[in-house]
Design a protein around this motif. Structure first.
Motif, mmCIF file in Angstrom:
data_model
loop_
_atom_site.group_PDB
_atom_site.id
_atom_site.type_symbol
_atom_site.label_atom_id
_atom_site.label_comp_id
_atom_site.label_asym_id
_atom_site.label_seq_id
_atom_site.Cartn_x
_atom_site.Cartn_y
_atom_site.Cartn_z
ATOM 1 N N ASP A 108 0.867 -1.200 0.070
ATOM 2 C CA ASP A 108 0.042 0.042 0.032
ATOM 3 C C ASP A 108 0.769 1.192 0.062
ATOM 4 O OD1 ASP A 108 -2.267 -1.262 -0.019
ATOM 5 O OD2 ASP A 108 -2.678 -1.342 2.014
ATOM 6 N N ASP A 109 1.868 1.072 0.574
ATOM 7 C CA ASP A 109 2.899 2.366 0.763
ATOM 8 C C ASP A 109 3.805 2.577 -0.687
ATOM 9 O OD1 ASP A 109 4.733 0.300 0.819
ATOM 10 O OD2 ASP A 109 5.584 0.912 2.849
ATOM 11 N N GLY A 110 3.515 1.439 -1.559
ATOM 12 C CA GLY A 110 4.283 1.698 -2.968
ATOM 13 C C GLY A 110 5.543 0.858 -2.964
ATOM 14 N N GLY A 111 5.986 0.346 -1.851
ATOM 15 C CA GLY A 111 6.853 -0.606 -1.549
ATOM 16 C C GLY A 111 6.815 -1.840 -2.457
ATOM 17 N N LEU A 112 7.894 -2.441 -3.018
ATOM 18 C CA LEU A 112 7.893 -3.550 -3.474
ATOM 19 C C LEU A 112 8.017 -5.005 -2.493
ATOM 20 C CD1 LEU A 112 10.241 -3.199 -6.731
ATOM 21 C CD2 LEU A 112 7.657 -3.577 -6.698
ATOM 22 N N LEU A 113 7.200 -5.951 -2.750
ATOM 23 C CA LEU A 113 7.547 -7.237 -2.075
ATOM 24 C C LEU A 113 7.614 -8.235 -2.989
ATOM 25 C CD1 LEU A 113 7.147 -8.404 0.608
ATOM 26 C CD2 LEU A 113 4.790 -9.080 0.266
ATOM 27 N N VAL A 114 8.669 -8.715 -3.276
ATOM 28 C CA VAL A 114 9.010 -9.883 -4.376
ATOM 29 C C VAL A 114 8.671 -11.075 -3.861
ATOM 30 C CG1 VAL A 114 10.840 -10.726 -6.068
ATOM 31 C CG2 VAL A 114 10.845 -8.293 -5.304
ATOM 32 N N THR A 115 8.208 -11.980 -4.687
ATOM 33 C CA THR A 115 7.511 -13.196 -4.241
ATOM 34 C C THR A 115 8.990 -14.394 -3.965
ATOM 35 O OG1 THR A 115 6.448 -15.313 -4.766
ATOM 36 C CG2 THR A 115 7.269 -13.935 -6.499
ATOM 37 N N SER A 116 8.683 -15.141 -3.140
ATOM 38 C CA SER A 116 10.066 -15.909 -3.067
ATOM 39 C C SER A 116 9.606 -17.330 -2.756
ATOM 40 C CB SER A 116 10.654 -15.737 -1.472
ATOM 41 O OG SER A 116 10.034 -15.871 -0.538
ATOM 42 N N GLY A 117 8.201 -17.692 -3.191
ATOM 43 C CA GLY A 117 7.738 -19.086 -3.141
ATOM 44 C C GLY A 117 7.645 -19.677 -4.313
ATOM 45 N N GLY A 118 8.161 -19.292 -5.430
ATOM 46 C CA GLY A 118 8.056 -19.907 -6.587
ATOM 47 C C GLY A 118 6.795 -19.549 -7.538
ATOM 48 N N TYR A 119 6.895 -20.174 -8.758
ATOM 49 C CA TYR A 119 6.062 -20.023 -9.977
ATOM 50 C C TYR A 119 5.289 -21.284 -10.503
ATOM 51 C CZ TYR A 119 6.310 -19.319 -14.974
ATOM 52 O OH TYR A 119 6.125 -19.416 -16.339
ATOM 53 N N ARG A 120 4.409 -21.320 -10.801
ATOM 54 C CA ARG A 120 3.895 -22.565 -11.322
ATOM 55 C C ARG A 120 3.030 -22.365 -12.408
ATOM 56 N NH1 ARG A 120 6.988 -24.001 -8.108
ATOM 57 N NH2 ARG A 120 6.621 -25.514 -6.453
ATOM 58 N N THR A 121 3.023 -22.901 -13.612
ATOM 59 C CA THR A 121 2.098 -23.031 -14.792
ATOM 60 C C THR A 121 1.873 -24.260 -15.680
ATOM 61 O OG1 THR A 121 1.602 -21.525 -16.744
ATOM 62 C CG2 THR A 121 3.870 -22.264 -16.269
ATOM 63 N N TYR A 122 1.195 -24.292 -16.395
ATOM 64 C CA TYR A 122 0.856 -25.494 -17.403
ATOM 65 C C TYR A 122 1.873 -25.233 -18.414
ATOM 66 C CZ TYR A 122 -3.241 -27.386 -15.012
ATOM 67 O OH TYR A 122 -4.173 -27.761 -14.179
ATOM 68 N N HIS A 123 2.177 -26.303 -19.294
ATOM 69 C CA HIS A 123 2.716 -26.333 -20.682
ATOM 70 C C HIS A 123 1.563 -25.683 -21.513
ATOM 71 C CE1 HIS A 123 6.187 -27.837 -19.905
ATOM 72 N NE2 HIS A 123 5.844 -29.266 -19.295
ATOM 73 N N VAL A 124 1.761 -24.967 -22.272
ATOM 74 C CA VAL A 124 0.477 -24.392 -23.342
ATOM 75 C C VAL A 124 0.215 -25.165 -24.419
ATOM 76 C CG1 VAL A 124 0.134 -22.369 -25.003
ATOM 77 C CG2 VAL A 124 1.526 -21.842 -22.991
ATOM 78 N N ARG A 125 -1.198 -25.406 -24.729
ATOM 79 C CA ARG A 125 -1.758 -26.062 -25.465
ATOM 80 C C ARG A 125 -2.336 -25.134 -26.598
ATOM 81 N NH1 ARG A 125 -5.217 -30.695 -22.381
ATOM 82 N NH2 ARG A 125 -6.113 -30.530 -24.475
ATOM 83 N N SER A 126 -2.454 -25.838 -27.919
ATOM 84 C CA SER A 126 -3.189 -25.083 -28.782
ATOM 85 C C SER A 126 -4.728 -25.327 -29.198
ATOM 86 C CB SER A 126 -2.468 -25.463 -30.191
ATOM 87 O OG SER A 126 -2.497 -26.795 -30.557
ATOM 88 N N ASP A 127 -5.052 -26.509 -28.473
ATOM 89 C CA ASP A 127 -6.505 -26.865 -28.431
ATOM 90 C C ASP A 127 -7.325 -26.123 -27.567
ATOM 91 O OD1 ASP A 127 -5.124 -28.342 -26.736
ATOM 92 O OD2 ASP A 127 -6.528 -29.864 -26.875
ATOM 93 N N THR A 128 -6.796 -25.566 -26.556
ATOM 94 C CA THR A 128 -7.882 -25.039 -25.581
ATOM 95 C C THR A 128 -6.747 -23.952 -24.563
ATOM 96 O OG1 THR A 128 -8.694 -25.526 -23.159
ATOM 97 C CG2 THR A 128 -6.894 -26.706 -24.021
ATOM 98 N N ASP A 129 -7.563 -22.895 -24.048
ATOM 99 C CA ASP A 129 -6.915 -21.939 -23.267
ATOM 100 C C ASP A 129 -6.996 -22.534 -21.902
ATOM 101 O OD1 ASP A 129 -6.096 -19.774 -24.978
ATOM 102 O OD2 ASP A 129 -8.206 -19.221 -25.374
ATOM 103 N N ALA A 130 -7.437 -23.547 -21.616
ATOM 104 C CA ALA A 130 -7.388 -23.829 -19.996
ATOM 105 C C ALA A 130 -6.172 -23.856 -19.320
ATOM 106 C CB ALA A 130 -7.823 -25.403 -20.156
ATOM 107 N N ASN A 131 -4.967 -24.019 -20.173
ATOM 108 C CA ASN A 131 -3.595 -23.914 -19.794
ATOM 109 C C ASN A 131 -3.105 -22.661 -19.714
ATOM 110 O OD1 ASN A 131 -3.885 -26.776 -19.707
ATOM 111 N ND2 ASN A 131 -2.184 -27.074 -20.852
ATOM 112 N N ASP A 132 -3.788 -21.496 -20.105
ATOM 113 C CA ASP A 132 -3.369 -20.063 -20.268
ATOM 114 C C ASP A 132 -3.369 -19.447 -18.577
ATOM 115 O OD1 ASP A 132 -2.159 -17.721 -20.839
ATOM 116 O OD2 ASP A 132 -3.842 -17.109 -22.238
#
Length: 252
Positions: free
Chosen positions: A86-110
């Motif tokens: 709220d004060d404009g300061g940055l809080l950088v994530t340290s717990g990691g990032y998760r995603t799926y492999h992108v597929r061409s037949d559906t946006d479910a993985n986006d």
């Protein structure tokens, strides 16, 4: 019916949200509060951050998660995704990032998720910024859907003047919508803005979508998903059931 009229109709009513009763006049502000700019920290003395669209903050299975679309992360170092305090300061994530492999037949993985659980433990005041994702909207006839509220941060409305004034102005846009049919991709729902937007919605991807439904004699609000694509009148939203299935695969 325009947005002002739509939410004015709720003003004298109440809406149930996660077991709480929210005055109708406050429901738009309450639901919109869980959408944020997706911020990327830059290793630059003047241009400290980049804004790469929108994000939605949820509390799920004990984890504090920031959601966005996968396509927002092109050319982005996921390790540098941050939240602004709220004060404009940055809080950088340290717990990691998760995603799926992108597929061409559906946006479910986006979809992508950033785990802010450890930073939130160190800064408990941030807990209120995450929506408690505990239940999904029940199946219901479209006649029981009173409104949908989409919230994000269109790039055209953000002020990024760090060179002259050292000013970062963030502007949220709330869009009242109604369902507008089922696309071929079952992972998505198409919605129509009650009045066409006057601003290019580019940058709203990753923002939140909530639905207000009539359940028996009660108005109830539920998390409906995240915005994936949009124009000045129509948007596509990744359904909340697909969002939860994604979250369960990584945070059981």
């Amino acid at each position: 019916m325009n947005k002002r009229r739509l939410f004015k109709d709720f003003a004298q009513l109440s809406v149930r949200l996660n077991g709480l009763v929210v005055p109708g006049r406050s429901i738009e502000r309450t639901l919109a509060a869980y959408s944020f700019n997706l911020v990327v920290y830059n290793n630059h003395e003047m241009y400290k951050v980049s804004l790469v669209g929108s994000a939605t903050a949820v509390h799920f299975n004990g984890r504090y998660i920031l959601l966005c679309s996968n396509h927002q992360l092109r050319d982005v170092d996921p390790q540098q995704v941050a939240m602004l305090k709220d004060d404009g300061g940055l809080l950088v994530t340290s717990g990691g990032y998760r995603t799926y492999h992108v597929r061409s037949d559906t946006d479910a993985n986006d979809i992508a998720a950033f785990d802010f659980t450890e930073p939130v433990a160190a800064h408990p005041d941030l807990k209120r910024r995450f929506f408690d994702l505990t239940e999904l909207p029940p199946d219901t006839p479209v006649t029981n859907v009173m409104a949908m509220l989409l919230t994000g941060y269109p790039s055209a409305r953000q002020t990024y003047d760090l060179e002259e004034r050292n000013h970062l102005g963030l502007a949220r846009l709330n869009v009242a919508c109604v369902p507008d049919g089922q696309p071929k991709d079952d992972a998505l729902i198409r919605v129509r803005a009650t009045e066409p937007l006057s601003v290019d919605p580019d940058g709203m991807s990753g923002g939140s979508a909530f639905v207000i439904q009539m359940v028996g004699t009660d108005l109830r609000a539920y998390f409906a998903g995240i915005i994936l694509q949009g124009g000045r009148q129509f948007f596509h939203v990744l359904k909340s059931g697909y969002v939860v299935a994604f979250l369960r695969s990584f945070y059981p």
